[in-house]
Scaffold this active site. Structure first.
Site, PDB file in Angstrom:
ATOM      1  N   HIS A   1      70.408 -23.292  25.190  1.00 22.70           N
ATOM      2  CA  HIS A   1      70.363 -22.271  24.141  1.00 22.70           C
ATOM      3  C   HIS A   1      71.659 -22.404  23.332  1.00 22.70           C
ATOM      4  CE1 HIS A   1      69.347 -18.364  22.387  1.00 22.70           C
ATOM      5  NE2 HIS A   1      70.572 -17.949  22.650  1.00 22.70           N
TER       6      HIS A   1
ATOM      7  N   GLY B   1      69.104 -59.310   5.880  1.00 18.54           N
ATOM      8  CA  GLY B   1      68.790 -58.252   6.826  1.00 18.54           C
ATOM      9  C   GLY B   1      67.454 -57.599   6.581  1.00 18.54           C
TER      10      GLY B   1
ATOM     11  N   GLU C   1      65.481 -66.505   3.991  1.00 15.75           N
ATOM     12  CA  GLU C   1      65.366 -65.192   3.352  1.00 15.75           C
ATOM     13  C   GLU C   1      65.492 -65.357   1.842  1.00 15.75           C
ATOM     14  OE1 GLU C   1      64.918 -61.702   1.979  1.00 15.75           O
ATOM     15  OE2 GLU C   1      64.673 -61.960   4.159  1.00 15.75           O
TER      16      GLU C   1
END
Length: 466
Positions: free
Chosen positions: A446, A41, A36
């Site tokens: 609801h 990440g 990387e």
């Protein structure tokens, strides 16, 4: 030249799919290395998905405070401290980085920080961030190098040092007048956020319609909502040149149907598409072919033209969403143990995190027309969903596309509160091949936004009589 270090699995890029594959394989006892160059990440937790939504949420808080009197709460003064907005985002990114480093240590996958370049098939020379060099070879190689923001070839634009989303998320001030080049999803999200922070915002789009992938009624509704917040739109124009420096003063000359016009602002944000990070990494030395747009050419199992080399995520031409990269990982993971997984049959949803958000899955009305698929279409304004009466979130609508000759749900689009969550319910029904009356007649709690699905599906026209 250093000696070659051999790994069973070698992954270039630590984006979502690549890192999940690395951790999975390492936990299985395999020797795995991930190279990387910058963001541990990948871009999603560092400079893209999470950071942008973090700041978008800060912008929503600013908007709610400014309008708090409408809900019975009076705020005597409102201002945005962008250094605090930025620090909140940085704190989140720092935590995500720590998590990723811990995951590499915990699984045993080796994370190597440096720039990788193929010198021959399945062999990468890595210029480490400390200046030294390592030579790595893998029995299996995975490319997960992602994409970057495109800077259009417009005279003066590059010299103006424009922001991309990365730089915009690092601003410590509120731009006086932010000019956004591009009316796609990233540009629209950032335009609304900075308008809510207090910037004057102008969006310039070359196409006649913003968000060109969407049906015209969807794009029109988003533009109407954002125009109501004070964002200015200029569509169907050509940018002729740019002068000045972003962050100080800039001028953009555009060609409109009525002639040339100069737009002056303080900052420029370029959101005009993305390009794959495939140039300059030696893919020709690895025998990896690219398509006409520079993406890695893969089959529906994500296998490249080079034996033993796969591609994951955006660089493989997969839909440019983190969740698509996650599914790329699952396809490769399962196929490594004899599975028959493919990208050809998956249903990929997406959301644009404006307020209200836009969510879509499956076919749009226009896509069905282009493909010659006979459909029935129904819409429901969000004002007809009872919960919005309580929350005052009445803007937007739901829209569904159903097959003409049967009751299959082919597509769903929603602009409205909690659109992404409602989307998941419709996507689940589509994956299960449920006919639309099942959702129409379902007893939905609801007072929820999803309750609107009942009246939406009740609006579907009857089948045509042949």
């Amino acid at each position: 030249m250093p000696e070659i270090e051999k790994f069973e699995y070698l992954i270039l890029g630590s984006g979502q799919g690549g890192k999940l594959l690395a951790w999975h394989l390492a936990k299985s006892g395999k020797r795995v290395a991930v190279v990387e160059r910058q963001w541990v990440g990948g871009s999603c937790p560092s400079v893209a998905c999470l950071p942008s939504k973090n700041e978008i949420w800060s912008a929503k808080v600013a908007h709610l405070v400014r309008h708090s009197a409408e809900y019975g709460t009076t705020a005597t003064s409102v201002s945005t401290d962008m250094t605090k907005v930025r620090q909140r985002k940085r704190n989140m990114v720092s935590g995500a980085t720590d998590f990723h480093i811990g995951a590499y240590k915990g699984t045993g996958a080796e994370l190597i920080m440096g720039v990788g370049h193929f010198v021959k098939p399945k062999t990468i020379e890595v210029r480490l961030n400390d200046g030294s060099t390592r030579l790595l070879a893998g029995d299996h190689v995975y490319l997960n190098v992602g994409t970057h923001a495109a800077i259009p070839d417009i005279p003066g634009l590059a010299a103006a040092q424009p922001l991309t989303h990365i730089g915009a998320l690092e601003l410590g001030y509120v731009p006086a007048h932010l000019i956004v080049l591009g009316g796609g999803y990233i540009g629209i999200e950032m335009a609304q956020a900075f308008r809510r922070f207090g910037s004057r915002v102008t969006v310039i789009e070359a196409n006649a319609q913003i968000m060109s992938r969407e049906d015209s009624d969807v794009a029109d509704e988003i533009q109407r909502i954002l125009t109501g917040e004070g964002i200015e739109f200029m569509s169907g124009v050509k940018i002729l040149n740019v002068n000045g420096i972003s962050g100080t003063k800039v001028g953009i000359t555009i060609q409109t149907s009525s002639g040339e016009q100069m737009i002056e602002g303080s900052d420029i944000l370029v959101a005009a598409g993305r390009l794959p990070n495939t140039a300059g990494i030696g893919l020709e030395n690895a025998g990896v072919e690219l398509d006409s747009r520079g993406y890695i050419r893969v089959n529906d199992r994500l296998e490249s033209s080079a034996p033993g080399v796969w591609a994951i995520g955006e660089c493989a031409g997969s839909p440019q969403f983190t969740h698509a990269s996650v599914d790329d990982f699952r396809i490769i993971r399962d196929n490594l143990v004899g599975g028959k997984r493919s990208t050809s049959d998956r249903l990929v949803p997406y959301c644009m995190f404006t307020d209200p958000p836009l969510a879509r899955v499956g076919l749009s009305e226009r896509e069905a027309q282009v493909k010659g698929i006979a459909v029935r279409v129904a819409k429901l304004p969000m004002a007809a969903v009872l919960r919005t009466e309580a929350t005052s979130e009445t803007q937007g609508f739901m829209k569904v596309v159903v097959a003409e000759n049967d009751d299959r749900i082919l597509g769903f689009t929603m602009i409205g509160s909690e659109a992404g969550e409602v989307l998941a319910a419709v996507q689940t029904a589509m994956l299960a091949a449920l006919p639309y009356p099942v959702l129409r007649d379902a007893v939905i709690a609801h007072l929820t936004i999803a309750e609107g699905l009942g009246p939406l599906f009740s609006n579907i026209p009857s089948r045509s009589v042949n």
